[in-house]
Design a protein around this motif. Structure first.
Motif, PDB file in Angstrom:
ATOM      1  N   VAL A  14      55.329  21.594 -30.286  1.00 15.20           N
ATOM      2  CA  VAL A  14      54.432  21.290 -31.478  1.00 15.20           C
ATOM      3  C   VAL A  14      55.413  20.691 -32.691  1.00 15.20           C
ATOM      4  CG1 VAL A  14      53.391  22.288 -33.851  1.00 15.20           C
ATOM      5  CG2 VAL A  14      52.698  23.250 -31.377  1.00 15.20           C
ATOM      6  N   VAL A  15      56.738  21.454 -32.439  1.00 15.82           N
ATOM      7  CA  VAL A  15      57.829  20.653 -33.454  1.00 15.82           C
ATOM      8  C   VAL A  15      58.103  19.332 -32.786  1.00 15.82           C
ATOM      9  CG1 VAL A  15      60.110  21.077 -34.213  1.00 15.82           C
ATOM     10  CG2 VAL A  15      58.461  22.986 -34.193  1.00 15.82           C
ATOM     11  N   SER A  16      58.303  19.153 -31.716  1.00  9.87           N
ATOM     12  CA  SER A  16      58.747  17.872 -31.125  1.00  9.87           C
ATOM     13  C   SER A  16      57.826  16.655 -31.378  1.00  9.87           C
ATOM     14  CB  SER A  16      59.314  18.308 -29.567  1.00  9.87           C
ATOM     15  OG  SER A  16      58.179  18.242 -28.866  1.00  9.87           O
ATOM     16  N   GLY A  17      56.661  17.215 -31.178  1.00  9.62           N
ATOM     17  CA  GLY A  17      55.494  16.075 -31.262  1.00  9.62           C
ATOM     18  C   GLY A  17      55.686  14.999 -29.876  1.00  9.62           C
ATOM     19  N   SER A  18      56.543  15.322 -28.822  1.00  7.82           N
ATOM     20  CA  SER A  18      56.682  14.507 -27.775  1.00  7.82           C
ATOM     21  C   SER A  18      55.780  14.750 -26.754  1.00  7.82           C
ATOM     22  CB  SER A  18      58.219  14.793 -26.986  1.00  7.82           C
ATOM     23  OG  SER A  18      58.179  14.055 -26.036  1.00  7.82           O
ATOM     24  N   PRO A  19      54.901  13.702 -26.100  1.00  6.28           N
ATOM     25  CA  PRO A  19      54.150  13.999 -25.040  1.00  6.28           C
ATOM     26  C   PRO A  19      54.795  14.466 -23.757  1.00  6.28           C
ATOM     27  CG  PRO A  19      54.039  11.544 -25.829  1.00  6.28           C
ATOM     28  CD  PRO A  19      55.222  12.255 -26.671  1.00  6.28           C
ATOM     29  N   ARG A  20      56.073  14.366 -23.657  1.00  7.32           N
ATOM     30  CA  ARG A  20      56.828  14.933 -22.340  1.00  7.32           C
ATOM     31  C   ARG A  20      56.769  16.545 -22.489  1.00  7.32           C
ATOM     32  NH1 ARG A  20      59.962  10.542 -23.690  1.00  7.32           N
ATOM     33  NH2 ARG A  20      61.150  11.946 -24.850  1.00  7.32           N
ATOM     34  N   ALA A  73      49.425  18.557 -33.904  1.00  6.93           N
ATOM     35  CA  ALA A  73      49.653  19.848 -33.182  1.00  6.93           C
ATOM     36  C   ALA A  73      49.450  21.023 -33.626  1.00  6.93           C
ATOM     37  CB  ALA A  73      51.024  19.761 -32.234  1.00  6.93           C
ATOM     38  N   ILE A  74      49.207  22.075 -32.994  1.00  2.00           N
ATOM     39  CA  ILE A  74      48.859  23.388 -33.625  1.00  2.00           C
ATOM     40  C   ILE A  74      49.391  24.378 -32.674  1.00  2.00           C
ATOM     41  CG2 ILE A  74      46.702  23.593 -32.673  1.00  2.00           C
ATOM     42  CD1 ILE A  74      45.541  25.131 -35.209  1.00  2.00           C
ATOM     43  N   THR A  75      50.079  25.480 -33.171  1.00  6.11           N
ATOM     44  CA  THR A  75      50.682  26.555 -32.168  1.00  6.11           C
ATOM     45  C   THR A  75      49.548  27.516 -31.633  1.00  6.11           C
ATOM     46  OG1 THR A  75      51.046  27.673 -34.103  1.00  6.11           O
ATOM     47  CG2 THR A  75      52.787  26.639 -33.239  1.00  6.11           C
ATOM     48  N   TRP A  76      49.678  28.182 -30.753  1.00  2.00           N
ATOM     49  CA  TRP A  76      48.867  28.806 -29.923  1.00  2.00           C
ATOM     50  C   TRP A  76      48.132  29.883 -30.839  1.00  2.00           C
ATOM     51  CZ3 TRP A  76      49.371  34.565 -30.048  1.00  2.00           C
ATOM     52  CH2 TRP A  76      50.391  34.780 -30.370  1.00  2.00           C
ATOM     53  N   SER A  77      48.882  30.357 -31.744  1.00  2.00           N
ATOM     54  CA  SER A  77      47.965  31.445 -32.993  1.00  2.00           C
ATOM     55  C   SER A  77      47.606  30.500 -33.945  1.00  2.00           C
ATOM     56  CB  SER A  77      49.008  32.163 -33.449  1.00  2.00           C
ATOM     57  OG  SER A  77      49.978  31.609 -34.257  1.00  2.00           O
ATOM     58  N   GLY A  78      47.786  29.249 -34.101  1.00  5.45           N
ATOM     59  CA  GLY A  78      47.135  28.580 -35.091  1.00  5.45           C
ATOM     60  C   GLY A  78      48.051  28.722 -36.472  1.00  5.45           C
ATOM     61  N   TYR A  96      51.749  17.350 -38.243  1.00  5.12           N
ATOM     62  CA  TYR A  96      51.052  15.959 -38.303  1.00  5.12           C
ATOM     63  C   TYR A  96      51.936  14.772 -38.419  1.00  5.12           C
ATOM     64  CZ  TYR A  96      47.019  18.906 -39.773  1.00  5.12           C
ATOM     65  OH  TYR A  96      46.335  19.631 -39.882  1.00  5.12           O
ATOM     66  N   ALA A  97      51.648  13.786 -37.586  1.00  9.57           N
ATOM     67  CA  ALA A  97      52.481  12.576 -37.752  1.00  9.57           C
ATOM     68  C   ALA A  97      51.948  11.946 -39.240  1.00  9.57           C
ATOM     69  CB  ALA A  97      51.751  11.480 -36.894  1.00  9.57           C
ATOM     70  N   GLY A  98      53.067  11.458 -39.916  1.00  8.66           N
ATOM     71  CA  GLY A  98      53.052  10.774 -41.014  1.00  8.66           C
ATOM     72  C   GLY A  98      51.939   9.968 -41.556  1.00  8.66           C
ATOM     73  N   SER A  99      51.671   9.230 -40.548  1.00 11.50           N
ATOM     74  CA  SER A  99      50.322   8.329 -40.792  1.00 11.50           C
ATOM     75  C   SER A  99      49.194   8.813 -41.038  1.00 11.50           C
ATOM     76  CB  SER A  99      50.202   7.167 -39.678  1.00 11.50           C
ATOM     77  OG  SER A  99      49.990   7.962 -38.354  1.00 11.50           O
ATOM     78  N   VAL A 100      48.944  10.177 -40.593  1.00 15.62           N
ATOM     79  CA  VAL A 100      47.492  10.739 -40.693  1.00 15.62           C
ATOM     80  C   VAL A 100      47.557  11.906 -41.641  1.00 15.62           C
ATOM     81  CG1 VAL A 100      47.079  10.038 -38.260  1.00 15.62           C
ATOM     82  CG2 VAL A 100      48.130  12.415 -38.921  1.00 15.62           C
ATOM     83  N   LYS A 101      48.785  12.445 -41.993  1.00 10.26           N
ATOM     84  CA  LYS A 101      48.929  13.482 -43.080  1.00 10.26           C
ATOM     85  C   LYS A 101      48.143  13.331 -44.000  1.00 10.26           C
ATOM     86  CE  LYS A 101      52.844  15.449 -42.678  1.00 10.26           C
ATOM     87  NZ  LYS A 101      54.302  15.736 -42.749  1.00 10.26           N
ATOM     88  N   GLY A 102      47.298  14.321 -44.518  1.00 11.26           N
ATOM     89  CA  GLY A 102      46.302  14.082 -45.776  1.00 11.26           C
ATOM     90  C   GLY A 102      44.997  13.803 -45.337  1.00 11.26           C
ATOM     91  N   ARG A 103      44.980  13.195 -44.119  1.00  7.99           N
ATOM     92  CA  ARG A 103      43.768  12.589 -43.638  1.00  7.99           C
ATOM     93  C   ARG A 103      43.166  13.265 -42.715  1.00  7.99           C
ATOM     94  NH1 ARG A 103      43.160   7.540 -41.836  1.00  7.99           N
ATOM     95  NH2 ARG A 103      45.214   7.307 -41.085  1.00  7.99           N
ATOM     96  N   TRP A 149      47.161  16.570 -30.395  1.00  4.07           N
ATOM     97  CA  TRP A 149      46.261  15.504 -30.120  1.00  4.07           C
ATOM     98  C   TRP A 149      47.257  14.423 -30.307  1.00  4.07           C
ATOM     99  CZ3 TRP A 149      41.183  15.060 -29.172  1.00  4.07           C
ATOM    100  CH2 TRP A 149      40.372  16.353 -29.523  1.00  4.07           C
ATOM    101  N   PHE A 150      46.940  13.379 -29.325  1.00  2.65           N
ATOM    102  CA  PHE A 150      47.620  12.056 -29.192  1.00  2.65           C
ATOM    103  C   PHE A 150      46.760  10.761 -29.280  1.00  2.65           C
ATOM    104  CE2 PHE A 150      51.923  13.610 -28.256  1.00  2.65           C
ATOM    105  CZ  PHE A 150      51.514  14.962 -28.051  1.00  2.65           C
ATOM    106  N   ARG A 151      47.170   9.442 -29.450  1.00  2.00           N
ATOM    107  CA  ARG A 151      46.340   8.680 -29.306  1.00  2.00           C
ATOM    108  C   ARG A 151      47.111   7.363 -28.875  1.00  2.00           C
ATOM    109  NH1 ARG A 151      45.494   7.316 -36.088  1.00  2.00           N
ATOM    110  NH2 ARG A 151      47.523   6.636 -36.332  1.00  2.00           N
TER     111      ARG A 151
END
Length: 127
Positions: free
Chosen positions: A106-112, A50-55, A60-67, A36-38
């Motif tokens: 998932v690890v990179s979090g890069s849209p590319r 982000a989540i891997t294929w198996s779950g 998470y981005a730091g700004s949303v972690k825990g929420r 998910w991106f915004r």
């Protein structure tokens, strides 16, 4: 190829909750890592979760972690984003994206690193 359709956005007061859904079709959903991106007006598209294929792995981005919480149901070809304790700064167009598994997306979090994108669903949080 996979087609992605987001839903669940809307207008909510600060402190409220929303759950976004992203339905996938066109190929085997379980072969993709999902994210998910915004994007807020005038800003870049930012990583949310982000989540891997198996779950088995989540990020998470730091700004949303825990929420926020990302999850997926491979039997339903759907990925979810549960958003709690929403803040006005969470206001944005939220996009679902799919990446070929094993590419480090998932690890990179890069849209590319993500190959397919939905059209987005608007989330607006009022103060």
């Amino acid at each position: 190829q996979v087609q992605l359709v987001e839903s669940g956005g809307g207008l909510v007061q600060a402190g409220g909750s929303l759950r976004l859904s992203c339905a996938a079709s066109g190929h085997t959903f379980s072969t993709y890592d999902m994210g998910w991106f915004r994007q807020a007006p005038g800003k870049e598209r930012d990583f949310v979760a982000a989540i891997t294929w198996s779950g088995g792995d989540l990020d998470y981005a730091g700004s949303v972690k825990g929420r926020f919480a990302i999850s997926r149901d491979n039997a339903k070809n759907t990925v979810y984003l549960q958003m709690n304790s929403l803040k006005p700064e969470d206001t944005a167009l939220y996009y679902c994206a799919a990446a070929f598994k094993g590419t480090g997306a998932v690890v990179s979090g890069s849209p590319r690193r993500f190959n397919y994108w939905g059209q987005g669903t608007q989330v607006t949080v009022s103060s």
